[in-house]
Motif scaffolding. Sequence first.
Motif, PDB file in Angstrom:
ATOM      1  N   GLU A   1      22.095 -18.758  19.432  1.00 13.63           N
ATOM      2  CA  GLU A   1      21.327 -19.149  18.165  1.00 13.63           C
ATOM      3  C   GLU A   1      22.209 -19.373  16.833  1.00 13.63           C
ATOM      4  O   GLU A   1      21.658 -19.834  15.697  1.00 13.63           O
ATOM      5  CB  GLU A   1      20.361 -17.922  17.872  1.00 13.63           C
ATOM      6  CG  GLU A   1      19.453 -17.471  19.051  1.00 13.63           C
ATOM      7  CD  GLU A   1      18.444 -16.586  18.721  1.00 13.63           C
ATOM      8  OE1 GLU A   1      18.553 -15.839  17.680  1.00 13.63           O
ATOM      9  OE2 GLU A   1      17.773 -16.161  19.611  1.00 13.63           O
ATOM     10  N   GLU A   2      23.570 -19.266  17.099  1.00 15.99           N
ATOM     11  CA  GLU A   2      24.358 -19.316  15.900  1.00 15.99           C
ATOM     12  C   GLU A   2      24.955 -20.809  15.738  1.00 15.99           C
ATOM     13  O   GLU A   2      25.402 -21.461  16.730  1.00 15.99           O
ATOM     14  CB  GLU A   2      25.691 -18.485  16.002  1.00 15.99           C
ATOM     15  CG  GLU A   2      25.166 -16.884  15.864  1.00 15.99           C
ATOM     16  CD  GLU A   2      24.484 -16.654  14.721  1.00 15.99           C
ATOM     17  OE1 GLU A   2      25.041 -17.004  13.644  1.00 15.99           O
ATOM     18  OE2 GLU A   2      23.633 -15.652  14.656  1.00 15.99           O
ATOM     19  N   ALA A   3      24.615 -21.602  14.720  1.00 20.13           N
ATOM     20  CA  ALA A   3      25.350 -22.807  14.463  1.00 20.13           C
ATOM     21  C   ALA A   3      26.714 -22.758  14.502  1.00 20.13           C
ATOM     22  O   ALA A   3      27.107 -21.809  13.898  1.00 20.13           O
ATOM     23  CB  ALA A   3      24.689 -23.365  13.019  1.00 20.13           C
ATOM     24  N   PRO A   4      27.450 -23.874  14.841  1.00 19.89           N
ATOM     25  CA  PRO A   4      26.772 -25.050  15.711  1.00 19.89           C
ATOM     26  C   PRO A   4      26.759 -24.909  16.974  1.00 19.89           C
ATOM     27  O   PRO A   4      26.588 -26.149  17.576  1.00 19.89           O
ATOM     28  CB  PRO A   4      27.907 -25.966  15.198  1.00 19.89           C
ATOM     29  CG  PRO A   4      29.434 -25.192  15.262  1.00 19.89           C
ATOM     30  CD  PRO A   4      28.955 -23.748  14.810  1.00 19.89           C
ATOM     31  N   LEU A   5      26.794 -23.654  17.531  1.00 20.56           N
ATOM     32  CA  LEU A   5      26.922 -23.671  19.116  1.00 20.56           C
ATOM     33  C   LEU A   5      25.237 -23.897  19.400  1.00 20.56           C
ATOM     34  O   LEU A   5      24.778 -23.885  20.615  1.00 20.56           O
ATOM     35  CB  LEU A   5      27.499 -22.273  19.458  1.00 20.56           C
ATOM     36  CG  LEU A   5      28.692 -21.980  19.198  1.00 20.56           C
ATOM     37  CD1 LEU A   5      29.182 -20.494  19.755  1.00 20.56           C
ATOM     38  CD2 LEU A   5      29.582 -22.803  19.754  1.00 20.56           C
ATOM     39  N   ALA A   6      24.399 -23.365  18.563  1.00 23.36           N
ATOM     40  CA  ALA A   6      23.039 -23.138  18.861  1.00 23.36           C
ATOM     41  C   ALA A   6      22.498 -25.025  19.250  1.00 23.36           C
ATOM     42  O   ALA A   6      22.960 -25.784  18.523  1.00 23.36           O
ATOM     43  CB  ALA A   6      22.127 -22.882  17.714  1.00 23.36           C
ATOM     44  N   MET A   7      21.580 -24.993  19.919  1.00 25.62           N
ATOM     45  CA  MET A   7      20.878 -26.343  20.340  1.00 25.62           C
ATOM     46  C   MET A   7      19.875 -26.637  19.299  1.00 25.62           C
ATOM     47  O   MET A   7      19.473 -25.844  18.478  1.00 25.62           O
ATOM     48  CB  MET A   7      20.010 -26.344  21.556  1.00 25.62           C
ATOM     49  CG  MET A   7      20.931 -25.844  22.765  1.00 25.62           C
ATOM     50  SD  MET A   7      22.133 -27.327  23.404  1.00 25.62           S
ATOM     51  CE  MET A   7      20.727 -28.600  24.187  1.00 25.62           C
ATOM     52  N   ALA A   8      19.638 -27.971  19.132  1.00 30.70           N
ATOM     53  CA  ALA A   8      18.455 -28.234  18.160  1.00 30.70           C
ATOM     54  C   ALA A   8      17.267 -27.835  18.314  1.00 30.70           C
ATOM     55  O   ALA A   8      16.784 -27.543  19.287  1.00 30.70           O
ATOM     56  CB  ALA A   8      18.494 -29.808  18.063  1.00 30.70           C
ATOM     57  N   PRO A   9      16.534 -27.359  17.265  1.00 30.35           N
ATOM     58  CA  PRO A   9      15.288 -26.610  17.561  1.00 30.35           C
ATOM     59  C   PRO A   9      14.256 -27.224  18.244  1.00 30.35           C
ATOM     60  O   PRO A   9      13.461 -26.656  18.987  1.00 30.35           O
ATOM     61  CB  PRO A   9      14.801 -26.172  15.839  1.00 30.35           C
ATOM     62  CG  PRO A   9      16.256 -26.238  15.170  1.00 30.35           C
ATOM     63  CD  PRO A   9      16.978 -27.141  15.862  1.00 30.35           C
ATOM     64  N   TRP A  10      14.579 -28.497  18.368  1.00 33.91           N
ATOM     65  CA  TRP A  10      13.243 -29.245  18.968  1.00 33.91           C
ATOM     66  C   TRP A  10      13.602 -29.150  20.358  1.00 33.91           C
ATOM     67  O   TRP A  10      12.594 -29.491  21.256  1.00 33.91           O
ATOM     68  CB  TRP A  10      12.993 -30.777  18.459  1.00 33.91           C
ATOM     69  CG  TRP A  10      14.287 -31.442  18.808  1.00 33.91           C
ATOM     70  CD1 TRP A  10      15.271 -31.671  17.869  1.00 33.91           C
ATOM     71  CD2 TRP A  10      14.621 -32.258  20.048  1.00 33.91           C
ATOM     72  NE1 TRP A  10      16.193 -32.532  18.294  1.00 33.91           N
ATOM     73  CE2 TRP A  10      15.883 -32.879  19.685  1.00 33.91           C
ATOM     74  CE3 TRP A  10      14.033 -32.431  21.270  1.00 33.91           C
ATOM     75  CZ2 TRP A  10      16.607 -33.528  20.420  1.00 33.91           C
ATOM     76  CZ3 TRP A  10      14.930 -33.277  22.056  1.00 33.91           C
ATOM     77  CH2 TRP A  10      16.139 -33.927  21.790  1.00 33.91           C
ATOM     78  N   GLN A  11      14.678 -28.998  21.018  1.00 28.18           N
ATOM     79  CA  GLN A  11      14.867 -29.126  22.367  1.00 28.18           C
ATOM     80  C   GLN A  11      14.606 -27.782  23.164  1.00 28.18           C
ATOM     81  O   GLN A  11      14.162 -27.918  24.543  1.00 28.18           O
ATOM     82  CB  GLN A  11      16.490 -29.262  22.592  1.00 28.18           C
ATOM     83  CG  GLN A  11      17.124 -30.355  22.058  1.00 28.18           C
ATOM     84  CD  GLN A  11      18.490 -30.586  22.400  1.00 28.18           C
ATOM     85  OE1 GLN A  11      19.274 -29.718  21.926  1.00 28.18           O
ATOM     86  NE2 GLN A  11      19.022 -31.756  22.978  1.00 28.18           N
ATOM     87  N   TYR A  12      14.332 -26.695  22.625  1.00 29.02           N
ATOM     88  CA  TYR A  12      13.876 -25.375  23.285  1.00 29.02           C
ATOM     89  C   TYR A  12      12.658 -24.798  22.513  1.00 29.02           C
ATOM     90  O   TYR A  12      13.045 -24.573  21.158  1.00 29.02           O
ATOM     91  CB  TYR A  12      14.922 -24.565  23.600  1.00 29.02           C
ATOM     92  CG  TYR A  12      15.992 -25.052  24.697  1.00 29.02           C
ATOM     93  CD1 TYR A  12      15.708 -25.366  25.622  1.00 29.02           C
ATOM     94  CD2 TYR A  12      17.299 -25.021  24.117  1.00 29.02           C
ATOM     95  CE1 TYR A  12      16.634 -25.727  26.811  1.00 29.02           C
ATOM     96  CE2 TYR A  12      18.408 -25.558  24.999  1.00 29.02           C
ATOM     97  CZ  TYR A  12      17.898 -25.770  26.280  1.00 29.02           C
ATOM     98  OH  TYR A  12      18.925 -26.182  27.215  1.00 29.02           O
TER      99      TYR A  12
END
Length: 228
Positions: free
Chosen positions: A81-92
């Motif tokens: 959930e940590e940027a920049p590792l987190a996926m874009a919010p719309w993807q999940y």
Amino acid sequence: MHDAFLPEWAVERGKWLNSFGEIDPARTALVIVDMQGAFVAQGEIFGNPHAEAIIPAVNRLAAAMRAAGGTVIWTRQTVSEEAPLAMAPWQYDPTDARVREAIDALTPGAASHGLHPDMVAAGSDLVLDKYRYSAFGCPSGALEAALRQRGIEMLVIAGTLTNVCCESTARDGYMRGFKVIFLSDATATVCDEEHNAALLSLRLHFADVRDTSAVISMLEQHSNQVTS
């Protein structure tokens, strides 16, 4: 295991771009993609009998690569959930029950996140977490850094899913200047149709497609040349 099929016309057409009859183990890495409990074990969120069936071939190839002096790298699909590792919010959508189950399974520390217990990893192997389908697409850049540091020129791709993370990694490897060999019998997805579609596209444009026995023969041939 998949009933892998690659038409001869595709093999012939792809030869001018990607045809590799020799392997220098010192400059080769076997990249084993996401052979984790979550993707392999029956009853898991993405458990797949085809992925379970390739375990012996993957282990056999890993042992041969180590014996020849090559590099073995395992990747683990990972959620953060940590940027920049987190996926874009719309993807999940974490409020969706299946998405939530997948996130939980692929979070570090979860039993399902680890390599399947039947996978035989050695202490000399690298184990890298990845946060996108392609192992090269990780914001951390860990795979490419490891390859460049070791002077790697060729990648041999095994693992799951054939047409998602394995194919994405192979394409990105090719575009970064690596020679790529893709294993027809040591990669797996959910059905033969998807598996063979990926092999076709890869053979035409991005990789040499061979089976495990062919790659092991090339490793043994190199070892015999060195010792003779």
